[in-house]
Design an enzyme around this catalytic site. Structure first.
Site, PDB file in Angstrom:
ATOM      1  N   TYR A   1      17.635  14.282  30.879  1.00 53.33           N
ATOM      2  CA  TYR A   1      18.321  15.462  30.504  1.00 53.33           C
ATOM      3  C   TYR A   1      19.469  15.486  31.535  1.00 53.33           C
ATOM      4  CZ  TYR A   1      18.569  20.670  29.519  1.00 53.33           C
ATOM      5  OH  TYR A   1      18.722  21.877  29.171  1.00 53.33           O
ATOM      6  N   LYS A   2      20.724  16.161  30.978  1.00 52.48           N
ATOM      7  CA  LYS A   2      22.058  16.327  31.769  1.00 52.48           C
ATOM      8  C   LYS A   2      22.209  17.595  31.771  1.00 52.48           C
ATOM      9  CE  LYS A   2      26.820  14.691  31.607  1.00 52.48           C
ATOM     10  NZ  LYS A   2      27.823  14.059  30.789  1.00 52.48           N
TER      11      LYS A   2
END
Length: 301
Positions: free
Chosen positions: A199-200
């Protein structure tokens, strides 16, 4: 190449040996052309875009754990010329951007060329999707887009990197009730449970504030994210990004995937190779040191 001929990589394919991430983003398209124009160098053509992106790959690839490129400007050259060393995993942007020249991205979708079963993913370790998250009528459609993207990556035996970027609706702006940090947390709680490989997230507080304030905000974000996460540099001044990455890692992040914070002030310079060596390489070296020392290894996230 079909999924049966591939082995699904683990996040080690785009990670540092200790399990953190120091990844370079070079998938900008119209926004990069605008950066060139703003630097006084004019809007580059296709060859000019590829020349800059491959120069960044040559300069920063040896230090990076992963390198993100788009399909249309640079992927073929990077694969053909073997520009990335074995320790730097190739990440492919799988997003189609709705963006007018000189304007910000308005919306995104899945690049159907990349999504097609016949598209050649040789050498690609992960695919990435930029998702503009808003509290509007299309919110559930974007959740389904994220779910489809993650499923596609699993089918093609590559990693999935999901990048939600929060945006205010016109109603929120006109009412003066837009809280970006609250939206970042809400997006994380909604989308990270879909379990992308990585997840960014945007940096809370846009990377500003005291060390303690920024660390606490990052701890709140870490509590909201399911699974390993990294930060991007969008919205953070490049001079603040080192401290932002340090705070994020102390708050539970496993590193970063960033572009502008590394090379934005190199755009348009006459001697790009020299500028990258003198400006961007030392920046990335300092960030790598922080990741190796402070980041939460992805297997422990």
């Amino acid at each position: 190449m079909t999924g049966s001929e591939r082995a699904t990589p683990t996040l080690d394919a785009i990670a540092r040996p200790a399990g953190g991430f120091a990844m370079v983003a070079m998938d900008q398209r119209e926004s990069l052309r605008t950066m060139f124009a703003e630097a006084g160098a004019g809007r580059p053509d296709h060859d000019g875009m590829v020349a800059f992106k491959t120069a960044v790959a040559r300069a920063l690839g040896p230090l990076a754990s992963g390198f993100l490129i788009d399909r249309t400007t640079g992927l073929d050259e990077i694969r053909r010329d073997g520009l990335l060393p074995a320790g730097c995993g190739l990440i492919l942007a799988a997003d189609a951007l709705d963006q007018e020249p000189g304007q910000p991205v308005e919306d995104t979708g899945l690049d159907e060329v990349v999504a097609a079963p016949q598209f050649d993913l040789t050498g690609v370790r992960a695919i990435k999707l930029l998702l503009l998250w808003r509290r509007d009528a299309r919110r559930e459609q974007r959740v389904e887009l994220a779910r489809r993207f993650i499923g596609l990556a699993a089918e093609r035996d590559v990693l999935s990197v999901l990048e939600p970027v929060v945006r205010a609706t016109p109603e929120e702006l006109s009412a003066g009730r837009w809280d970006q940090d609250a939206a970042i947390l809400e997006a994380a709680r909604e989308l990270s449970p879909l379990r992308p490989s990585l997840y960014k997230a945007q940096v809370p507080r846009q990377g500003r504030g005291t060390t303690g304030e920024l660390r606490r905000a990052c701890e709140d974000l870490g509590s909201a994210v399911t699974g390993p996460w990294v930060v991007l540099s969008q919205g953070v001044h490049r001079d603040d990004f080192l401290g932002a990455v340090r705070a994020a890692c102390q708050g539970g992040a496993s590193g970063f995937l960033a572009g502008r914070a590394l090379w934005s002030d190199v755009v348009g310079r006459p001697d790009v190779d020299r500028a990258l060596a003198e400006v961007s390489v030392p920046r990335l070296e300092r960030l790598v040191e922080v990741v190796d020392r402070e980041a939460t290894p992805w297997r422990k996230a």
